[in-house]
Design a protein around this motif. Sequence first.
Motif, PDB file in Angstrom:
ATOM      1  N   GLY A   1       0.816  -1.200   0.000  1.00 53.67           N
ATOM      2  CA  GLY A   1       0.000   0.000   0.000  1.00 53.67           C
ATOM      3  C   GLY A   1       0.842   1.239   0.000  1.00 53.67           C
ATOM      4  N   GLY A   2       0.174   2.355  -0.214  1.00 57.34           N
ATOM      5  CA  GLY A   2       0.876   3.620  -0.197  1.00 57.34           C
ATOM      6  C   GLY A   2      -0.044   4.728   0.272  1.00 57.34           C
ATOM      7  N   ILE A   3       0.556   5.752   0.841  1.00 61.07           N
ATOM      8  CA  ILE A   3      -0.219   6.925   1.267  1.00 61.07           C
ATOM      9  C   ILE A   3       0.484   8.158   0.745  1.00 61.07           C
ATOM     10  CG2 ILE A   3      -1.071   8.283   3.208  1.00 61.07           C
ATOM     11  CD1 ILE A   3      -1.058   5.890   4.920  1.00 61.07           C
ATOM     12  N   THR A   4      -0.282   9.037   0.143  1.00 58.62           N
ATOM     13  CA  THR A   4       0.234  10.354  -0.189  1.00 58.62           C
ATOM     14  C   THR A   4      -0.535  11.356   0.661  1.00 58.62           C
ATOM     15  OG1 THR A   4       0.674   9.636  -2.427  1.00 58.62           O
ATOM     16  CG2 THR A   4       0.631  12.000  -2.030  1.00 58.62           C
ATOM     17  N   ASN A   5       0.177  12.055   1.522  1.00 58.66           N
ATOM     18  CA  ASN A   5      -0.446  13.087   2.369  1.00 58.66           C
ATOM     19  C   ASN A   5      -0.095  14.455   1.829  1.00 58.66           C
ATOM     20  OD1 ASN A   5      -1.811  11.950   4.782  1.00 58.66           O
ATOM     21  ND2 ASN A   5       0.167  10.871   4.950  1.00 58.66           N
ATOM     22  N   ARG A   6      -1.094  15.325   1.758  1.00 58.99           N
ATOM     23  CA  ARG A   6      -0.825  16.681   1.295  1.00 58.99           C
ATOM     24  C   ARG A   6      -1.359  17.659   2.349  1.00 58.99           C
ATOM     25  NH1 ARG A   6      -3.267  14.098  -3.000  1.00 58.99           N
ATOM     26  NH2 ARG A   6      -1.774  13.409  -4.575  1.00 58.99           N
ATOM     27  N   PHE A   7      -0.452  18.453   2.887  1.00 54.16           N
ATOM     28  CA  PHE A   7      -0.855  19.454   3.874  1.00 54.16           C
ATOM     29  C   PHE A   7      -0.718  20.832   3.254  1.00 54.16           C
ATOM     30  CE2 PHE A   7       0.937  15.832   6.076  1.00 54.16           C
ATOM     31  CZ  PHE A   7      -0.052  15.538   7.009  1.00 54.16           C
TER      32      PHE A   7
END
Lengths: 1040, 645
Positions: free
Chosen positions: A869-875
């Motif tokens: 799996g992967g997560i891309t977080n954008r703040f």
Amino acid sequence: MKHKPLLIKKASPRRTETSLRRRSFCMSIVLFLGIILSTPALAQSLVKGTVTDEAGNAMPGVNIVVKGTSNGTTTDANGLYNISVADNNAVLVFSFIGYGSQELTVGERTTIDLTMQPSAEQLNEVVVVGYGTQKKSDITGAMGQLSEQAIREVPVSNITQSLQGRVAGIDIQNTSSRPGGAPVIRIRGSRSLGNTTDPNNPNPPNNDPLIVVDGIPFNGTINDLNPNDIVSMDILKDASATAIYGSRGSNGVILITTRQGKKGKPVLSYDGYYGVASVVGKYDLYNGEEFDAFRKEAVKAGASYAPTADEAANLTAGNQTDWQKEMYKKGYITSHSIAAAGGTDETKYSISAGYLKQTTVMPGQDYARYSLSGRVDQNIGERVKIGLSTQNSLNINDGENANPMFQLLTLSPLYNAYNADGSVYNLPATGSIDATTRNPLLLRNGDSWRQQRRRLRTFNALYGEVKIVDGLKYRINVGLDFSTDNYGAYYGSETPFQNGAANTATVTNQFASSYTVENLLVYEKTFAEKHRLNVTALFSGQQVETYGSGMSAQDLPSDYTLYYNLGLANTPTGLSGNYAKSGLISYMARANYSYEDKYIATLTIRRDGSSRLAPGHQYFNYPAAAVAWNIHKENFMSNVAVVSNLKLRFGAGRTSNQAINPYSSLGALGKMPYNFGPSAGSFGYAVTSMPNPDLKWEFTTTYNLGLDFGLWTNRLTGSAEFYKSLTTDVLQNRALPPTSGVASVQQNIGKVQNKGIELTLSGVILESKTQGGLSWSADVNWFLNRSEITELGSGVTIDATNGWYVGQPIDAIFDYRKIGIWQTGEETAATTMGGFKPGNIKVEDHDGNGKIDANDRQILGSLQPKWQGGITNRFGFKNFTLDVVMFAKVGGMLVSTLYQANSNSPFNTLEGRRNGPKVDYWTPDNPTNAYPRPGQAQQPVFGSTLGYFDATYLKIRTMTLGYNFPQTWLEKTRIGSLRVYAQASNPFKAFFSPYVKEGGVDPETTGFGGSNAPGWNNRVTVQPNTPPTKQFIVGVNIKY
Amino acid sequence: MKHIYIFILIITITSCSDILKEEPRNALTPNYYQTVVGLNAGLTSVYSSFKYYYGTEGGMNLSVYGTDEFTHGQQVTNPPLNIYGSTLNAAMNDGKGGDLQTPWNRAYSAINTCNGIIEIGSNVQGITDDQKKALLAEAKYLRAHWYFILVSTFGGVTLDLGSGPLKFNTTPTNVAHREPLADCWAAIIKDLEEASNELPDRPSAQGRVWKASALHLLAKAYLTRGWSTAAQASDFQSAFDTANKLITNKATYGVSLLPDYKSVHQEGNEYNAEVVFQVDWIDNNQTFNNNNGFAGGEDALRQNRSNYFFRMLYVTNMPGMIRDAANGRPFVRYKPTDWLMNTAFGDKVNDSRYDKSFQTVWKCNSTTTLNPAWTAADVTAGAVTQKNNGGTLIPAVAGQAKLAIGDTAIFMVPNHLVSKFMPWKDKKSYVLFFPETATSPKAYFGSANTFTAYGGYNVQNQYFPSLKKYDATQFRAGSPAGGDPNTTSVRPFIVHRFAETYLIAAEALLKLNRTGDAADMINVVRTRAAANAGAVSTMTANTLTDLTTNGIDYILDERTRELAGEQMRWFDLVRTGKLVERVKNYNNRPAAPGTINADGTITGTAQVLPNPADFNILRPIPQIQLDGAVDPTSPGGTYPQNPNY
């Protein structure tokens, strides 16, 4: 213009020749920008206003265009805009993704404030499918997408790398830790049993997906494309989506779309970055004292290795050499890309130029790409449209096979790296059994060796489109692709490659050309406002021709001529050549039907004929069908306000992969040299492969069930996919028993099944309540695939030679199970088991017959992870953005050729002869169960069992901190947007990795083969190659 | 608009016709064998296939040690085929079968090519029927030669590769059967009978087989079958008749015994009249000069490395010695047994073959290696220096280096000179090794009281007289002056030679109870071996008595004296049913009392040393075959392994 010095400074870190070239390149960009900036503005009357969302918050970034012109702007951080219009009749078009676009006539007003309304019809977005585009709401198959934004978040030198951890169902495995290496891409697992690489086979049967660029199938390495030219990647995963590619569809299809001009004012953009790379970590080896102790233990066990004079002196003096520290240097990566795009109603264009250079931590290894691309779309009158897209690149890859890691990791830490005068000491191992081993630091001498590949590629797609009658369109696509690949290698005598033996040189040249012609008829019509029908028909032909030649020689009179004139050599050693030509003829038809946008059905059929198969067996058919139901459009859903999208999809279809080389059905002879008598050298020809006229493709039938959903006006969107595929008539480049007389044959035998689950979620987790407040959004993907060989043919359940086992994944590991080390006191049992001694590796007596024999080999695991799996977080906060991309693999195994004791790559043979990875080895005083006693032989029996590890890891791929300059600041310039960012790429060693804990540097695979486990010669393994790097990058994106 | 439609039409038509036609231009297909050049090229590849077996580590490990002749040297490689233990079936180490694969993997591709040549090649046009017959006869000889190796090593093997017995394989399958031993021998003998009729009296070109080659191998095939369970009553008679045909017609076929045993294997005397079949490496034009000592891959597997394997470790702890081309690259693989040294070669005076086969003296080639000056104490103790073995002794001079270039540095004292050299043991400038007296494991060969350690490296078996039949000092491009010691041999490897024909005939005669005739045959060989004219009578006088007393054992003794290290011994022992007895008696010493350390001390617990059992007369089928093949007719459905493996 205050950013100008910044650019130059960042881009020119060192006063080398290359950096000067780079500097002048930057200078010209800045100059070019300056000219653009000085163009005077034209304005008649001005309209301004504020745009807010449905909650009353200011909306930055809303597009505002004067309809019918190229005149446009966007709102600033406060939602403010101003735009000049020609007259009162001008119409302003406001648009923003996820919101319905609105058109307002200016009239007498000079201030127009507007509230944007979220659009439930966001799904009217168009996505690229094979041979056309479709509305997202009409899609019936399983697809994944990587948007331009997502592509830009991870700067990569190879576009496929940006897929890693980003799209559910796609597994990316590296085959090299060096730049310019192409990763292995697997969409929903592997299904072909063909070897991934076969040294005798330049175009091996494999599990690679089909890559299509701007509609034309793309052969060869994807490295030839500049990632900055790519604006989207659409991945077709299931058969209902890929069946239109028929015999090439079963491994999935990646559709790549390059930059295209848009109607509007010309936009000039520049994207550049510079970064420094250093090793993620050094390999954990014995230091001087530990090595001496290790060798003494080996001698106690019977080895006879004595310290050399240098070693004895250094041990006494307490000196030692950290070979890795001496060798590794800082690398750098830099990329510059400049593009211009624009268009009118009649003409759209886009042009770009790019430069990329990446070095490694080793001398002599780097990668550079120069690229030039362009695209033009032109309307001719009302009915005709033509266009051209062209991608051209020159790739230069230095040192792609140069691997001094063996010397680096195995030379004694007690040897001297340098002479007393500071020069490199050529023969550090003088006095030892490996006295001829050359110092790896000699690689710094670029005149004594060179290895370079130069590839020139031009890839062109031309189309013409005619509206024949209303709703009926004819389109022709013509693809022309040509590449040359020129490789040269020279290894001088005084290098770690030759270790004093005669120098050698090799040159190979490869040419590839192909053309594709596609004739398409598209009919699109809506009947009675309820029935929407889209029919596509295709007739196409493709031919690929490759031709190569090579030569090699040894004993050239001088180093400095390198490989540039083999005619100077005293001994020519080899000539080679290859040629292949193959063709494909296809017919395809597809119908999409939609009833009230609620019920959608897709039917496709393709028929492919291939030259690679024997006459009479050339044509096969590929049907597929899929249905979708837009539930949220049903009346009963109208009260469920929270659900903005809900769609159920089901599809089934049949596909193949072209895993047969040209001429495979004909059989072949191989060359064997022989001399009759003292001077009559001649070549013999022996049968190496048998004719097999019955050869055909392997067929994969896939079923896919998918659910798309969107909640809270699509603040949270996602999809879930469940699939199962069955591959029959599996092509096996199957090793035969030696009694057959040939090593292997390609046959259609056996079955492979894949099934899996994929989940994708995208959501805005935190929405800023106020202007410039904190926002947080994330993309998450999670997937698993279970592959299983269900049949191997002829009743075979275990094919140990190839490493295939019925009921197991394709990449299963079949070997003895190490359960420890034979200990002192267990002599009797050890002897009975098979003549073992204390300190030997103890393996499980699996069949319990009291003897260790071949029947004790068992399945130990496979490469297949439990899940990935992967997560891309954008703040976002004020004008700052922070993106963090992470991915994880859980479960599965890896094979490390560093730890696997193998006398052919003796890193960890514990022979006592060389240094190696620091392990907890057995001695009479250290009754460990980890590693065997040193010094027992060239390779401990069952040495392959030392290299198996749990492959679990979590990695932070990139962390990017960006700053968008406020529009108010930029207003005084003509700059449309300006972003600067700093990025840490691969900043940490992998987390939760048992392999890293053991002392390995990185759990990701680095190449093919090198393992002495049966069947593992051609699979991806973790090898002690050039160590992976962490990179720190600063970059800028500018748009005018 | 009209022109658009025309355009569509053109595209549609042109893209159709030729795209699916396949024309290979980068490789040859089996149809090539229908041409004369193709037929020859096919044969060439089969000749080439023997390069993987003769003179290679795989082939030699299977035939040289694990016998009464040779045991393993210090640098043993896996799998240890010298040791008849559970590790013999090497699959556990590499999952394939180690050295056992050498004949197994190489034979069948060559056999299949032979099948193709014999089948497809019979259609060849453009040559006379006689020429065609002769070419196909070469293929028959070569096919039989591979089957001879296979059957002698593994017992009954596969004759049907997929498309029928001895047919060219066009239907690849993993189904394979083993045929009865009798069928295999019948195939071999049929091929060789035809070959011996159809081959020319003299080789059609240098390096190719001719009538003599086929007669020699046919005689050996009859002889081997005669001993086996597949024996036919006429076998020994046929063996003798065939061998005798070659002996009687030796002038017609151009073969003869050389006058001097030394010249048979002498470098520079290749292709002499005694050679009946050899595998070639020699190449003056360097086109295929595959002799780089560090070659990898396929090239490494088909190098003639016979010049490496028999060398002792003269470069470690030995004064005055460094590795050089004259002494060769020491792989320290095969150490002669003490039985070979002391019993078989009990007479080293009259029988010249010991001195002509073994290097026992190493001359100083480095003054800087372990070469201190004499001390005054040495001189007082009566130290002497010696220019060469057997030469004048010169009193040592204090302060002078012990060795000068060319001085004797190492001498392996033969048993008849022990008493002469023993007094000088500690007073010489050079190292002396004695056969019987040493109790240290560093002795050059053990006595009945010492032992053989096995498994991994050991300090034993480092120093021994080294077989010099395969010495090769040829130049290689880029090598230092004087030659590169790491160069592999490019000399031909002699597979059959005429001296063996006499011994085959003798063995057949013995089995036919014609002992007197047998002794006469043996005496032809022994006469040639005599050290001088005066020694002839000593060499021949007792042959009949010895043969009468010892029977086949005497022939085996004579074979080892004549043929030591020539890749025949294991087969000789298996053929005559003597493997188990002789290996037990002459190869393996009693179990080692423990681990032998570098300093010669012994620690740890005793080792159990496995001896061959009766089933060891067949080698195990390599695991790669068992893994890759199925045999639905065998119990368990797998390819049948030999018993007890």
